[in-house]
Write a protein that holds these residues in place. Sequence first.
Motif, PDB file in Angstrom:
ATOM      1  N   GLU A 124      -2.616  81.492-109.435  1.00 58.05           N
ATOM      2  CA  GLU A 124      -1.407  82.263-109.744  1.00 58.05           C
ATOM      3  C   GLU A 124      -0.293  81.929-108.746  1.00 58.05           C
ATOM      4  OE1 GLU A 124      -0.214  86.933-110.615  1.00 58.05           O
ATOM      5  OE2 GLU A 124      -1.872  86.468-109.273  1.00 58.05           O
ATOM      6  N   SER A 125      -0.657  81.832-107.485  1.00 59.12           N
ATOM      7  CA  SER A 125       0.313  81.512-106.444  1.00 59.12           C
ATOM      8  C   SER A 125       0.977  80.160-106.697  1.00 59.12           C
ATOM      9  CB  SER A 125      -0.395  81.505-105.076  1.00 59.12           C
ATOM     10  OG  SER A 125       0.430  80.956-104.076  1.00 59.12           O
ATOM     11  N   LEU A 126       0.171  79.151-106.990  1.00 59.35           N
ATOM     12  CA  LEU A 126       0.710  77.805-107.211  1.00 59.35           C
ATOM     13  C   LEU A 126       1.566  77.750-108.472  1.00 59.35           C
ATOM     14  CD1 LEU A 126      -2.463  75.718-106.276  1.00 59.35           C
ATOM     15  CD2 LEU A 126      -0.484  76.262-104.838  1.00 59.35           C
ATOM     16  N   HIS A 127       1.162  78.494-109.493  1.00 54.01           N
ATOM     17  CA  HIS A 127       1.939  78.546-110.733  1.00 54.01           C
ATOM     18  C   HIS A 127       3.310  79.174-110.472  1.00 54.01           C
ATOM     19  CE1 HIS A 127       1.779  79.351-115.360  1.00 54.01           C
ATOM     20  NE2 HIS A 127       2.896  78.792-114.978  1.00 54.01           N
TER      21      HIS A 127
ATOM     22  N   PHE B  44      -7.527  75.100 -98.325  1.00 49.91           N
ATOM     23  CA  PHE B  44      -7.212  74.358 -99.545  1.00 49.91           C
ATOM     24  C   PHE B  44      -5.902  74.868-100.155  1.00 49.91           C
ATOM     25  CE2 PHE B  44      -7.279  74.379-104.206  1.00 49.91           C
ATOM     26  CZ  PHE B  44      -7.299  73.015-104.451  1.00 49.91           C
ATOM     27  N   HIS B  45      -5.744  76.162-100.179  1.00 56.48           N
ATOM     28  CA  HIS B  45      -4.516  76.760-100.703  1.00 56.48           C
ATOM     29  C   HIS B  45      -3.307  76.282 -99.881  1.00 56.48           C
ATOM     30  CE1 HIS B  45      -2.287  80.704-101.976  1.00 56.48           C
ATOM     31  NE2 HIS B  45      -1.814  79.639-102.587  1.00 56.48           N
ATOM     32  N   ALA B  46      -3.485  76.239 -98.570  1.00 59.54           N
ATOM     33  CA  ALA B  46      -2.399  75.764 -97.702  1.00 59.54           C
ATOM     34  C   ALA B  46      -2.039  74.313 -98.007  1.00 59.54           C
ATOM     35  CB  ALA B  46      -2.799  75.912 -96.235  1.00 59.54           C
TER      36      ALA B  46
ATOM     37  N   LEU C  10       0.055  74.217-101.178  1.00 55.07           N
ATOM     38  CA  LEU C  10       1.409  74.727-100.951  1.00 55.07           C
ATOM     39  C   LEU C  10       2.260  73.690-100.217  1.00 55.07           C
ATOM     40  CD1 LEU C  10       0.505  78.390 -99.951  1.00 55.07           C
ATOM     41  CD2 LEU C  10       1.732  77.700-102.023  1.00 55.07           C
ATOM     42  N   HIS C  11       1.687  73.046 -99.224  1.00 56.20           N
ATOM     43  CA  HIS C  11       2.426  72.002 -98.500  1.00 56.20           C
ATOM     44  C   HIS C  11       2.766  70.839 -99.426  1.00 56.20           C
ATOM     45  CE1 HIS C  11       2.675  73.390 -94.388  1.00 56.20           C
ATOM     46  NE2 HIS C  11       1.395  73.718 -94.371  1.00 56.20           N
ATOM     47  N   LYS C  12       1.857  70.485-100.340  1.00 51.06           N
ATOM     48  CA  LYS C  12       2.136  69.400-101.288  1.00 51.06           C
ATOM     49  C   LYS C  12       3.333  69.740-102.151  1.00 51.06           C
ATOM     50  CE  LYS C  12      -1.274  67.563-103.606  1.00 51.06           C
ATOM     51  NZ  LYS C  12      -2.546  67.456-104.379  1.00 51.06           N
ATOM     52  N   ARG C  13       3.558  71.032-102.383  1.00 47.46           N
ATOM     53  CA  ARG C  13       4.701  71.480-103.195  1.00 47.46           C
ATOM     54  C   ARG C  13       5.939  71.734-102.345  1.00 47.46           C
ATOM     55  NH1 ARG C  13       0.176  72.512-105.880  1.00 47.46           N
ATOM     56  NH2 ARG C  13       0.208  72.778-108.154  1.00 47.46           N
TER      57      ARG C  13
ATOM     58  N   PHE D 123      -3.649  65.895 -93.594  1.00 47.64           N
ATOM     59  CA  PHE D 123      -4.595  65.930 -94.708  1.00 47.64           C
ATOM     60  C   PHE D 123      -3.905  66.000 -96.062  1.00 47.64           C
ATOM     61  CE2 PHE D 123      -8.655  67.714 -92.498  1.00 47.64           C
ATOM     62  CZ  PHE D 123      -8.645  66.623 -91.641  1.00 47.64           C
ATOM     63  N   VAL D 124      -2.700  66.578 -96.085  1.00 41.11           N
ATOM     64  CA  VAL D 124      -2.026  66.843 -97.357  1.00 41.11           C
ATOM     65  C   VAL D 124      -1.895  65.578 -98.206  1.00 41.11           C
ATOM     66  CG1 VAL D 124       0.179  67.506 -98.401  1.00 41.11           C
ATOM     67  CG2 VAL D 124      -0.780  68.877 -96.548  1.00 41.11           C
ATOM     68  N   GLY D 125      -1.575  64.466 -97.589  1.00 47.18           N
ATOM     69  CA  GLY D 125      -1.363  63.228 -98.345  1.00 47.18           C
ATOM     70  C   GLY D 125      -2.643  62.492 -98.729  1.00 47.18           C
ATOM     71  N   HIS D 126      -3.802  63.041 -98.353  1.00 46.11           N
ATOM     72  CA  HIS D 126      -5.063  62.327 -98.623  1.00 46.11           C
ATOM     73  C   HIS D 126      -6.098  63.224 -99.298  1.00 46.11           C
ATOM     74  CE1 HIS D 126      -3.586  59.070 -96.034  1.00 46.11           C
ATOM     75  NE2 HIS D 126      -3.206  60.007 -95.188  1.00 46.11           N
TER      76      HIS D 126
END
Length: 283
Positions: free
Chosen positions: A166-169, A191-193, A196-199, A248-251
């Motif tokens: 729901e948060s990511l949506h 994982f949630h973090a 969120l960083h990827k977005r 980690f976000v980019g991998h």
Amino acid sequence: MGILRWRKVSFRESFQLALMLSQGGEFAFVILTKATGLRLFTMELADQVTLIVGLSMALTSPLVVLQRKIWHCRSETVPDQDAYWDDHEPEVIIAGFGRFGQIVGRMLQARHVPFTAMDKNSDHVEFVEKFGNRLFYGDLTRLDLMKSAGIKSARILVLAVDDVEESLHIVDLAREQNPNIHIVARAIDRFHAYELHKRKVENVIRETFASSLEAATETLEHLGYTEGQALAITSMFRKHDEEMLLKFVGHMDDMKELQQLAQQGRLELEKLFEQDSKNPVSS
């Protein structure tokens, strides 16, 4: 109160805050017990202070209520600041008004910053209308609800829901409708973090990270480290962990790379701690 007036805070707010801060707290009883045990106070003086603290705690709330009633009677002919909120879209939206979102809302309310509260459960948000704020309840991933809440004109979205999908949506919807909105997001886990960083979420607040670091600091102090040493160690760990999180976000789709980064991160952290042990931080 004098300091607040010097800082250009209104007389009404200064007086109300001074009144609320006038009460003693439960910690005073702990200090009194300790001081009495160390014979810093006489029992007679301790009893007097205990009575004063107890009376201040008992009387502050009724006095605040009385002050508000008196002020309301005196200012019935004066336009209320809440009228401004009725004609303007609040700049802050709090999506998710459970225990996390409510703390943010309380702090904004204390500074008379208008906000819109959103939650699935109407019981969580119905009371906010009493304080001049707007509320919406229902499925927070519905585009029509987000538009009604003013997502296109809001400056800040505080994302406080406790469901990862729901948060990511909601982040995706908010970015589509308002690319310039600043998002402060609660992250349930690592994982949630990452997601969120990827977005490109500007502020990611990991739910248990800060409290865990505080617990670690307290633990180190009780083990004999000075306050300065304990804070330096936790600060070092925080900085290192946040740097590793961003790496980690980019991998996320490359397990081999993630394992190598994790191993590298452990070695770097060990090296930092080893260097610190050779150069102890003073308090």
